[in-house]
Write an enzyme that holds these catalytic residues in place. Structure first.
Site, mmCIF file in Angstrom:
data_model
loop_
_atom_site.group_PDB
_atom_site.id
_atom_site.type_symbol
_atom_site.label_atom_id
_atom_site.label_comp_id
_atom_site.label_asym_id
_atom_site.label_seq_id
_atom_site.Cartn_x
_atom_site.Cartn_y
_atom_site.Cartn_z
ATOM 1 N N CYS A 349 0.794 -1.238 0.000
ATOM 2 C CA CYS A 349 0.000 0.000 0.000
ATOM 3 C C CYS A 349 0.827 1.290 0.000
ATOM 4 C CB CYS A 349 -0.972 0.009 1.172
ATOM 5 S SG CYS A 349 -1.510 -1.602 1.736
ATOM 6 N N ARG A 378 6.320 -11.417 5.564
ATOM 7 C CA ARG A 378 5.822 -11.171 6.914
ATOM 8 C C ARG A 378 6.360 -12.251 7.841
ATOM 9 N NH1 ARG A 378 -0.596 -9.932 5.562
ATOM 10 N NH2 ARG A 378 -0.210 -8.187 4.120
ATOM 11 N N GLN A 396 1.075 -11.107 -3.598
ATOM 12 C CA GLN A 396 -0.333 -10.727 -3.607
ATOM 13 C C GLN A 396 -0.770 -10.303 -5.004
ATOM 14 O OE1 GLN A 396 -0.121 -7.549 -0.637
ATOM 15 N NE2 GLN A 396 -1.343 -8.802 0.748
ATOM 16 N N ASP A 398 -2.340 -7.731 -5.777
ATOM 17 C CA ASP A 398 -2.730 -6.520 -5.072
ATOM 18 C C ASP A 398 -3.054 -5.394 -6.046
ATOM 19 O OD1 ASP A 398 -3.259 -5.075 -2.835
ATOM 20 O OD2 ASP A 398 -1.190 -4.874 -2.168
ATOM 21 N N HIS A 400 -4.616 -1.004 -5.868
ATOM 22 C CA HIS A 400 -5.192 0.119 -5.131
ATOM 23 C C HIS A 400 -5.856 1.064 -6.110
ATOM 24 C CE1 HIS A 400 -2.188 -1.532 -2.372
ATOM 25 N NE2 HIS A 400 -3.058 -1.171 -1.439
ATOM 26 N N LYS A 480 -13.621 -2.764 5.861
ATOM 27 C CA LYS A 480 -13.329 -3.625 4.716
ATOM 28 C C LYS A 480 -14.433 -4.643 4.482
ATOM 29 C CE LYS A 480 -10.666 -7.030 7.377
ATOM 30 N NZ LYS A 480 -9.513 -7.943 7.364
ATOM 31 N N HIS A 526 -8.207 -0.412 -1.196
ATOM 32 C CA HIS A 526 -7.281 -1.548 -1.238
ATOM 33 C C HIS A 526 -8.091 -2.769 -1.672
ATOM 34 C CE1 HIS A 526 -4.467 0.556 1.734
ATOM 35 N NE2 HIS A 526 -5.593 1.239 1.843
#
Length: 655
Positions: A349, A378, A396, A398, A400, A480, A526
């Protein structure tokens, strides 16, 4: 009941809307008995204004009242909660020196942690189960009292229960300290509980295994023994669950990953995946599919660094709230004569905001959808890692979306539509949605959270009213939506997410120029569909039991010879199929065809193509599909066309 209480009346409204009046201090058990003997017998607990309470809890005010019976959704939690206490009681009856700690309800059952010098054995679990059934048969009453802190601590000190003394000390001031008795055995608990031990189905539970657990989850504390159990309403439900576990073991992606030569993991890189050629083929095929879907949906793909200075994580707020899960590196910067502290990014992000911030954006540029197959790391504890399902290094899918407040609704609808289409392509026909609201620890003002929650809820309601509220489970920067899939054997997997963030653009200085020529903050949405490629591939392996749909299969067809006279033709068939876009291997070994078929079936190859003298003469192939006993002899051209169509990814098939 004292005279003052008896003279005061309370009105209780039942689920059917009927209202009944009783003296203050009446219990739900009294009300159930007043309604009918059958209801009194079936009652397990009650809801008073939505709060689940013991049937014996006095009701002092007007309220909505619902009697909970075995068919109620809450019944399973009550049964499992009582089973935890009954198990602890059984353990202390068998081994009086054992110290008890905590025993919460978890998915499908419960666990309880014990301090015992000797390890529990499988034979011990059988003894405990037997004693538990004896306790259930006793039908001992369950009662509760509220004590003050000093009295509770003194009680546990006198009974040599040091863990309970510590737990009492942790209860916040003003919160009631509830002491429960199951017969003559006592435990500290918030409750509620059943009326008597006989309400627990004696044939609906099983103790499953023992594991180690540090007291209060801290490795500096003593290692305890945690006994797990599962509990259900009936023997039938228990059997269905145990059958599901057996089927889950058969589908275990770790075993199938080895057998199908997809990936492996090893101690030298804990939580990291070694992808083998076949597994990497599945990975790349899935990623190529996702890239095409994102391109078609108007996303722009980017790539951001994996190692980023802590200053960015401090600015974003992740350093304070996520530091313990980040991999940290320190570098000596020669020119600055200082150490630079960096972190491997745990999420993408903040980096995406940096891309947005390059160059001034106009409202005409919005919505701007930035996507990345972002490599993240992580720190997960060693005990929590599980094959591909929970790893330390992952990628991910991912993205945005930077947009205006007015665009939240349309972007939410577009995302849910895209997500549903992707899931259907991957073999999941439906999904559930959870709307998660503000957590206790969060960034941003209440005013911002009010705005974000209202905007996201309004947006999702434009698409569907079929979602569940999950209080307090939002991200630290915004509410979310979580999307849960149900696999072929009924397990739920939370994969997709969609988060509405007014906080991070503020913290990292994201701006755009509006139609009024003034600077405004964009909203940051997100979103992910798969969640991570690693975990989603693990889910796919287990959902399909290794039998990927042909377009995803690492090897889509094997051409196997019946006799060595067909070797040249087998190579020609394989070349023809490859030219049509299939992933093909040949098996020219001097082995019987049945042996070859069995071996490639175990490898989950979707199509096994046998060729012998007859096929050579007729320019044909014998096609055997995975899981089918028979085979179909077809002209080579016809077989090639049919297999090529099936091997085409679903989005390209539609195009």
């Amino acid at each position: 009941m004292d005279d003052a209480r008896a003279s005061r009346m309370v009105t209780l409204t039942l689920p059917d809307g009927a209202a009944r009046t009783y003296p203050a201090g009446v219990t739900a058990a009294d009300v159930a008995k007043d309604i009918s003997k059958s209801l009194a017998k079936a009652a397990l607990a009650a809801r008073v204004d939505g709060e689940l309470v013991d049937l014996s809890r006095p009701i002092e005010r007007d309220a909505r009242l619902e009697i909970v019976t075995i068919e109620d959704d809450a019944a399973l939690e009550l049964i499992r909660h009582d089973l935890a206490h009954i198990m602890a009681r059984a353990v202390q009856e068998l081994w009086p020196d054992v110290k008890v700690t905590i025993g919460p309800v978890v998915e499908h059952g419960w666990y309880y942690d014990f301090d015992r010098a000797e390890p529990f054995t499988p034979a011990d679990l059988e003894l405990i189960e037997k004693r538990m059934r004896e306790i259930i048969a006793r039908r001992d009453p369950v009662r509760t009292e509220v004590w003050d802190r000093e009295r509770a601590i003194r009680f546990y000190e006198e009974n040599d229960e040091p863990y309970k003394v510590e737990l009492v000390g942790m209860i916040p001031e003003g919160e009631p300290i509830r002491m429960y008795w199951h017969g003559d055995w006592q435990d500290l608990c918030r409750g509620p509980h059943l009326v008597h031990t006989g309400q627990v189905p004696a044939d609906g539970f099983k103790l499953t295994h023992v594991a180690g657990a540090y007291w209060r989850g801290d490795h500096r504390n003593k290692m305890l023994q945690r006994i797990y159990g599962v509990g259900f309403r009936s023997r039938k439900d228990l059997k269905a669950y145990l059958d599901m576990l057996e089927e889950a073991a058969r589908r275990d992606h770790r075993r199938l990953g080895r057998e199908m030569e997809l990936f492996h993991m090893q101690e030298e890189a804990p939580g990291m995946v070694f992808w083998h050629p076949r597994g990497w083929t599945v990975y790349r095929t899935l990623q190529d599919y996702m890239r095409r879907r994102l391109d078609a949906a108007g996303y722009k793909e980017i790539r951001t660094p994996e190692v980023v200075d802590r200053k960015l994580w401090e600015a974003s707020g992740h350093w304070d709230k996520y530091r313990e899960n980040m991999f940290i590196t320190e570098i000596d910067e020669e020119h600055a004569n200082e150490k630079r502290v960096n972190a491997l990014k745990p999420m993408n992000c903040p980096c995406h905001v940096q891309v947005f911030n390059q160059g001034l954006k106009s409202y005409r540029d919005l919505p701007l959808r930035l996507a990345e197959f972002g490599s993240c790391h992580r720190y997960e504890s060693s005990g929590s890692m599980h094959g591909l399902m929970r790893v330390r290094g992952f990628v991910q899918d991912d993205a945005h979306i930077f947009c205006t407040e007015d665009q939240i609704e349309q972007e939410t609808a577009a995302f849910i539509s895209l997500l549903g289409s992707v899931y259907r392509d991957l073999g999941f026909e439906s999904f559930d949605i959870k709307f998660s609201t503000r957590p206790e620890v969060r960034a941003g003002s209440d005013e911002i959270w009010d705005k974000a929650e209202a905007a996201l809820e309004a947006a999702v309601r434009k698409v569907t009213d079929d979602f569940e509220i999950d209080p307090g489970e939002g991200a630290f920067y915004g509410p979310k939506l979580d999307f849960k899939l149900t696999d072929a054997i009924g397990r739920e997997w939370q994969c997709g997410t969609f988060q509405c963030d007014f906080v991070l653009p503020e913290r990292l200085g994201a701006e755009y120029v509006g139609a009024d020529d003034k600077r405004h903050r964009p909203v940051m949405l997100h979103r992910a569909i798969l969640g991570s490629f690693e975990r989603f591939i693990g889910i796919l392996i287990e959902n399909h039991a290794g039998r990927f749909p042909m377009w995803l299969a690492p090897v889509q067809a094997v051409v196997a010879t019946i006799t060595s006279d067909a070797d040249d033709y087998a190579r020609e068939v394989a070349a023809t199929l490859r030219a049509a876009g299939l992933r093909v291997e040949t098996d020219l070994r001097n082995e019987k065809i049945n042996y070859k078929v069995r071996e490639h079936s175990l490898a989950k190859t979707p199509a096994i193509i046998a060729v012998g003298r007859q096929e050579v003469e007729n320019r044909a192939v014998a096609v055997r599909r995975l899981g089918e006993k028979g085979q179909r002899v077809m002209p080579l051209a016809e077989a090639t066309a049919a297999l090529a169509e099936e091997a085409t990814p679903p989005d390209l098939r539609r195009a």
